[in-house]
Design an enzyme around this catalytic site. Structure first.
Site, PDB file in Angstrom:
ATOM      1  N   THR A  35      37.157  42.950  48.321  1.00  0.00           N
ATOM      2  CA  THR A  35      36.652  44.330  48.396  1.00  0.00           C
ATOM      3  C   THR A  35      35.317  44.424  47.664  1.00  0.00           C
ATOM      4  OG1 THR A  35      38.985  44.976  48.265  1.00  0.00           O
ATOM      5  CG2 THR A  35      37.357  46.751  48.183  1.00  0.00           C
ATOM      6  N   LYS A  98      45.917  43.650  38.277  1.00  0.00           N
ATOM      7  CA  LYS A  98      44.738  42.913  38.713  1.00  0.00           C
ATOM      8  C   LYS A  98      44.919  41.433  38.368  1.00  0.00           C
ATOM      9  CE  LYS A  98      40.706  44.397  37.991  1.00  0.00           C
ATOM     10  NZ  LYS A  98      40.433  43.844  39.349  1.00  0.00           N
ATOM     11  N   GLY A 101      42.842  37.452  42.125  1.00  0.00           N
ATOM     12  CA  GLY A 101      41.741  36.509  42.325  1.00  0.00           C
ATOM     13  C   GLY A 101      41.454  35.682  41.079  1.00  0.00           C
ATOM     14  N   GLU A 107      37.351  40.310  33.948  1.00  0.00           N
ATOM     15  CA  GLU A 107      37.347  41.683  34.478  1.00  0.00           C
ATOM     16  C   GLU A 107      37.649  42.683  33.354  1.00  0.00           C
ATOM     17  OE1 GLU A 107      38.592  40.814  39.112  1.00  0.00           O
ATOM     18  OE2 GLU A 107      40.167  41.239  37.681  1.00  0.00           O
ATOM     19  N   LYS A 125      47.065  49.286  48.631  1.00  0.00           N
ATOM     20  CA  LYS A 125      47.165  48.976  47.199  1.00  0.00           C
ATOM     21  C   LYS A 125      47.787  50.116  46.384  1.00  0.00           C
ATOM     22  CE  LYS A 125      44.807  45.153  47.962  1.00  0.00           C
ATOM     23  NZ  LYS A 125      43.536  44.850  47.354  1.00  0.00           N
TER      24      LYS A 125
HETATM   25  C1  5RP Z   1      40.616  39.586  41.059  1.00  0.00           C
HETATM   26  C2  5RP Z   1      41.154  40.965  41.199  1.00  0.00           C
HETATM   27  C3  5RP Z   1      40.855  41.682  42.460  1.00  0.00           C
HETATM   28  O1  5RP Z   1      40.236  42.891  42.151  1.00  0.00           O
HETATM   29  C4  5RP Z   1      42.141  41.944  43.187  1.00  0.00           C
HETATM   30  O2  5RP Z   1      42.819  40.720  43.363  1.00  0.00           O
HETATM   31  C5  5RP Z   1      41.879  42.609  44.539  1.00  0.00           C
HETATM   32  O3  5RP Z   1      41.264  41.694  45.393  1.00  0.00           O
HETATM   33  P1  5RP Z   1      40.876  42.032  46.868  1.00  0.00           P
HETATM   34  O4  5RP Z   1      39.773  43.037  46.825  1.00  0.00           O
HETATM   35  O5  5RP Z   1      40.429  40.699  47.440  1.00  0.00           O
HETATM   36  O6  5RP Z   1      42.096  42.560  47.594  1.00  0.00           O
HETATM   37  O7  5RP Z   1      41.804  41.490  40.338  1.00  0.00           O
HETATM   38  O8  5RP Z   1      41.077  38.965  39.884  1.00  0.00           O
END
Ligand code: 5RP
Length: 226
Positions: A35, A98, A101, A107, A125
Protein backbone atom coordinates in the site's frame (compact mmCIF):
# COMPACT_ATOMS: atom_id res chain seq x y z
CA UNK A 1 1.76 -5.33 -9.07
CA UNK A 2 -1.44 -6.60 -10.71
CA UNK A 3 -3.48 -3.51 -11.68
CA UNK A 4 -6.57 -5.71 -12.30
CA UNK A 5 -6.61 -7.01 -8.73
CA UNK A 6 -9.51 -5.24 -6.90
CA UNK A 7 -7.60 -5.10 -3.60
CA UNK A 8 -4.61 -3.56 -5.36
CA UNK A 9 -6.87 -0.87 -6.81
CA UNK A 10 -8.10 0.02 -3.31
CA UNK A 11 -4.50 0.20 -2.10
CA UNK A 12 -3.63 2.54 -4.97
CA UNK A 13 -6.69 4.67 -4.18
CA UNK A 14 -5.67 5.29 -0.55
CA UNK A 15 -2.01 5.66 -1.52
CA UNK A 16 -2.96 8.62 -3.68
CA UNK A 17 -5.46 9.97 -1.13
CA UNK A 18 -2.75 10.24 1.54
CA UNK A 19 -1.01 12.99 -0.42
CA UNK A 20 -3.42 15.53 1.09
CA UNK A 21 -1.73 14.97 4.47
CA UNK A 22 1.79 15.66 3.21
CA UNK A 23 2.97 19.03 4.50
CA UNK A 24 4.70 21.16 1.82
CA UNK A 25 8.25 22.11 2.72
CA UNK A 26 8.50 19.44 5.42
CA UNK A 27 9.76 15.89 5.75
CA UNK A 28 7.29 13.01 5.52
CA UNK A 29 7.61 9.69 7.35
CA UNK A 30 7.16 6.73 5.03
CA UNK A 31 6.18 3.21 6.04
CA UNK A 32 6.59 -0.10 4.25
CA UNK A 33 4.50 -2.47 2.17
CA UNK A 34 2.46 -2.75 -1.00
CA UNK A 35 0.00 0.00 0.00
CA UNK A 36 2.83 2.36 0.89
CA UNK A 37 4.47 1.61 -2.45
CA UNK A 38 1.47 3.28 -4.09
CA UNK A 39 1.90 6.25 -1.75
CA UNK A 40 5.59 6.53 -2.66
CA UNK A 41 4.78 6.43 -6.37
CA UNK A 42 2.16 9.17 -5.90
CA UNK A 43 4.56 11.20 -3.73
CA UNK A 44 7.01 11.36 -6.64
CA UNK A 45 4.66 13.83 -8.36
CA UNK A 46 5.14 16.34 -5.52
CA UNK A 47 8.79 15.67 -4.71
CA UNK A 48 9.74 19.28 -5.49
CA UNK A 49 7.33 20.45 -2.78
CA UNK A 50 8.79 18.42 0.11
CA UNK A 51 12.13 18.52 1.89
CA UNK A 52 12.42 14.76 1.73
CA UNK A 53 11.38 11.58 3.52
CA UNK A 54 12.31 9.46 6.51
CA UNK A 55 11.94 5.79 5.67
CA UNK A 56 11.08 2.70 7.73
CA UNK A 57 12.85 0.08 5.61
CA UNK A 58 15.56 -0.55 3.07
CA UNK A 59 12.87 -1.41 0.51
CA UNK A 60 11.06 1.91 0.94
CA UNK A 61 14.34 3.82 0.97
CA UNK A 62 15.31 2.28 -2.36
CA UNK A 63 11.91 3.06 -3.89
CA UNK A 64 12.00 6.66 -2.65
CA UNK A 65 15.51 7.17 -3.99
CA UNK A 66 14.59 5.66 -7.37
CA UNK A 67 12.00 8.45 -7.59
CA UNK A 68 14.66 11.05 -6.74
CA UNK A 69 13.26 11.74 -3.26
CA UNK A 70 15.93 12.56 -0.67
CA UNK A 71 15.87 10.17 2.29
CA UNK A 72 17.01 11.39 5.71
CA UNK A 73 18.17 9.15 8.54
CA UNK A 74 16.08 9.09 11.73
CA UNK A 75 19.16 10.22 13.64
CA UNK A 76 19.08 13.52 11.72
CA UNK A 77 15.45 14.27 12.56
CA UNK A 78 13.72 15.37 15.76
CA UNK A 79 10.12 15.32 14.61
CA UNK A 80 7.89 14.76 11.62
CA UNK A 81 4.45 16.26 11.01
CA UNK A 82 3.12 13.08 9.43
CA UNK A 83 3.90 9.38 9.10
CA UNK A 84 2.06 7.40 6.40
CA UNK A 85 1.97 3.61 6.66
CA UNK A 86 -0.19 0.57 6.03
CA UNK A 87 -1.46 -2.04 8.47
CA UNK A 88 -2.23 -5.73 8.59
CA UNK A 89 -5.26 -5.07 10.81
CA UNK A 90 -6.82 -1.93 12.29
CA UNK A 91 -9.54 -1.89 14.94
CA UNK A 92 -12.24 0.63 15.85
CA UNK A 93 -9.89 2.73 17.98
CA UNK A 94 -7.04 2.97 15.46
CA UNK A 95 -4.91 0.25 17.10
CA UNK A 96 -3.12 -1.90 14.56
CA UNK A 97 -1.23 -5.09 13.95
CA UNK A 98 1.80 -4.36 11.79
CA UNK A 99 4.90 -6.21 10.68
CA UNK A 100 3.58 -8.46 7.95
CA UNK A 101 6.38 -6.99 5.86
CA UNK A 102 8.94 -7.49 8.69
CA UNK A 103 9.54 -3.74 9.13
CA UNK A 104 7.76 -3.29 12.48
CA UNK A 105 10.71 -2.04 14.54
CA UNK A 106 11.75 0.70 12.16
CA UNK A 107 8.09 1.52 11.55
CA UNK A 108 7.53 2.08 15.27
CA UNK A 109 10.69 4.20 15.51
CA UNK A 110 9.64 6.48 12.65
CA UNK A 111 6.03 6.59 13.87
CA UNK A 112 7.36 7.73 17.26
CA UNK A 113 8.90 10.80 15.61
CA UNK A 114 5.62 11.78 14.00
CA UNK A 115 2.85 14.04 15.28
CA UNK A 116 0.24 12.15 13.24
CA UNK A 117 0.03 8.56 12.00
CA UNK A 118 -1.99 8.29 8.80
CA UNK A 119 -2.90 4.67 8.16
CA UNK A 120 -3.70 3.69 4.58
CA UNK A 121 -5.43 0.35 4.10
CA UNK A 122 -7.94 -1.47 2.00
CA UNK A 123 -11.20 -2.34 3.72
CA UNK A 124 -10.18 -5.97 4.36
CA UNK A 125 -7.82 -4.68 7.10
CA UNK A 126 -10.61 -3.23 9.25
CA UNK A 127 -11.46 -5.65 12.09
CA UNK A 128 -13.47 -5.55 15.31
CA UNK A 129 -10.80 -7.31 17.40
CA UNK A 130 -7.11 -7.65 16.49
CA UNK A 131 -5.58 -11.11 16.25
CA UNK A 132 -6.88 -13.02 13.24
CA UNK A 133 -3.71 -11.89 11.44
CA UNK A 134 -0.70 -13.59 13.03
CA UNK A 135 1.01 -11.10 15.35
CA UNK A 136 4.63 -10.37 14.28
CA UNK A 137 7.24 -10.07 17.03
CA UNK A 138 10.92 -9.25 16.39
CA UNK A 139 13.13 -11.13 18.84
CA UNK A 140 16.75 -11.65 19.86
CA UNK A 141 17.62 -15.24 18.78
CA UNK A 142 18.67 -16.55 22.22
CA UNK A 143 15.27 -15.60 23.66
CA UNK A 144 13.13 -17.30 21.02
CA UNK A 145 12.19 -20.44 23.01
CA UNK A 146 11.20 -18.53 26.14
CA UNK A 147 9.18 -15.96 24.18
CA UNK A 148 7.41 -18.85 22.43
CA UNK A 149 6.58 -20.36 25.86
CA UNK A 150 5.24 -17.02 27.15
CA UNK A 151 2.89 -16.72 24.18
CA UNK A 152 1.78 -20.33 24.69
CA UNK A 153 0.79 -19.43 28.25
CA UNK A 154 -1.49 -16.75 26.73
CA UNK A 155 -3.00 -19.25 24.27
CA UNK A 156 -0.87 -18.19 21.29
CA UNK A 157 1.12 -20.40 18.95
CA UNK A 158 4.35 -18.66 17.93
CA UNK A 159 6.39 -19.88 14.98
CA UNK A 160 9.54 -18.51 13.39
CA UNK A 161 9.00 -16.85 10.01
CA UNK A 162 11.05 -19.12 7.80
CA UNK A 163 13.90 -17.59 5.86
CA UNK A 164 13.22 -14.05 7.09
CA UNK A 165 15.42 -11.69 9.06
CA UNK A 166 14.46 -8.07 9.67
CA UNK A 167 16.50 -5.12 8.37
CA UNK A 168 18.05 -5.21 11.87
CA UNK A 169 19.20 -8.82 11.38
CA UNK A 170 16.79 -10.40 13.86
CA UNK A 171 14.32 -13.28 13.44
CA UNK A 172 10.56 -12.80 13.60
CA UNK A 173 7.89 -14.81 15.35
CA UNK A 174 4.34 -14.93 14.00
CA UNK A 175 1.83 -15.59 16.76
CA UNK A 176 -1.51 -17.18 15.90
CA UNK A 177 -4.55 -17.78 18.07
CA UNK A 178 -4.54 -14.53 20.04
CA UNK A 179 -7.63 -12.42 20.54
CA UNK A 180 -6.25 -8.95 21.35
CA UNK A 181 -9.22 -7.22 22.96
CA UNK A 182 -6.99 -4.83 24.97
CA UNK A 183 -4.16 -3.91 22.57
CA UNK A 184 -2.58 -1.36 24.92
CA UNK A 185 -2.34 -3.90 27.76
CA UNK A 186 -0.90 -6.62 25.56
CA UNK A 187 1.61 -4.28 23.93
CA UNK A 188 2.75 -3.13 27.37
CA UNK A 189 3.04 -6.71 28.63
CA UNK A 190 4.96 -8.15 25.69
CA UNK A 191 7.29 -5.14 25.63
CA UNK A 192 8.49 -6.22 29.09
CA UNK A 193 9.59 -9.69 28.03
CA UNK A 194 13.39 -10.01 27.82
CA UNK A 195 14.52 -10.58 24.25
CA UNK A 196 11.53 -8.94 22.60
CA UNK A 197 12.77 -6.18 20.32
CA UNK A 198 9.37 -5.03 19.08
CA UNK A 199 5.85 -6.40 19.22
CA UNK A 200 3.72 -5.63 16.18
CA UNK A 201 0.86 -4.14 18.21
CA UNK A 202 0.64 -0.41 17.54
CA UNK A 203 -1.59 0.85 20.36
CA UNK A 204 0.68 3.51 21.86
CA UNK A 205 1.49 4.53 18.30
CA UNK A 206 -1.99 4.03 16.94
CA UNK A 207 -3.33 5.83 13.88
CA UNK A 208 -4.93 9.24 14.27
CA UNK A 209 -6.50 8.89 10.83
CA UNK A 210 -7.21 5.87 8.66
CA UNK A 211 -7.94 6.22 4.96
CA UNK A 212 -9.84 3.05 4.18
CA UNK A 213 -10.18 1.99 0.56
CA UNK A 214 -13.68 0.70 -0.18
CA UNK A 215 -15.49 -0.10 -3.41
CA UNK A 216 -17.45 3.14 -2.96
CA UNK A 217 -14.35 5.28 -2.40
CA UNK A 218 -12.07 6.42 0.40
CA UNK A 219 -13.63 6.34 3.86
CA UNK A 220 -11.88 8.53 6.44
CA UNK A 221 -11.82 7.34 10.06
CA UNK A 222 -10.57 9.63 12.83
CA UNK A 223 -9.33 8.28 16.16
CA UNK A 224 -8.57 9.88 19.49
CA UNK A 225 -5.08 9.71 20.96
CA UNK A 226 -4.82 7.34 23.97
C1 5RP B 1 5.15 -3.93 7.08
C2 5RP B 1 3.79 -3.53 7.52
C3 5RP B 1 2.80 -3.20 6.47
O1 5RP B 1 2.31 -1.91 6.70
C4 5RP B 1 1.68 -4.19 6.53
O2 5RP B 1 2.21 -5.49 6.43
C5 5RP B 1 0.67 -3.94 5.40
O3 5RP B 1 1.26 -4.26 4.18
P1 5RP B 1 0.50 -4.16 2.82
O4 5RP B 1 0.27 -2.71 2.55
O5 5RP B 1 1.45 -4.79 1.82
O6 5RP B 1 -0.80 -4.93 2.90
O7 5RP B 1 3.49 -3.46 8.68
O8 5RP B 1 5.95 -4.35 8.16
Amino acid sequence: MNQDNPQEKLKALVGRAALEFVVPGALVGVGTGSTVNHFIDALAAMKQQIRGAVSSSKASTERLQRHGITVFDTTEVQSLPVYVDGADEIDGSGCMIKGGGAALTREKIVADLAERFICIADVSKRVEVLGAFALPVEVIPMAVPQVVRRFAALGGVATLRAGVLTDNGHPLLDVRGLRISDPMAMETEVNQWPGVVTVGIFARHRAQVCLLGTTSGVQRLDFLRP
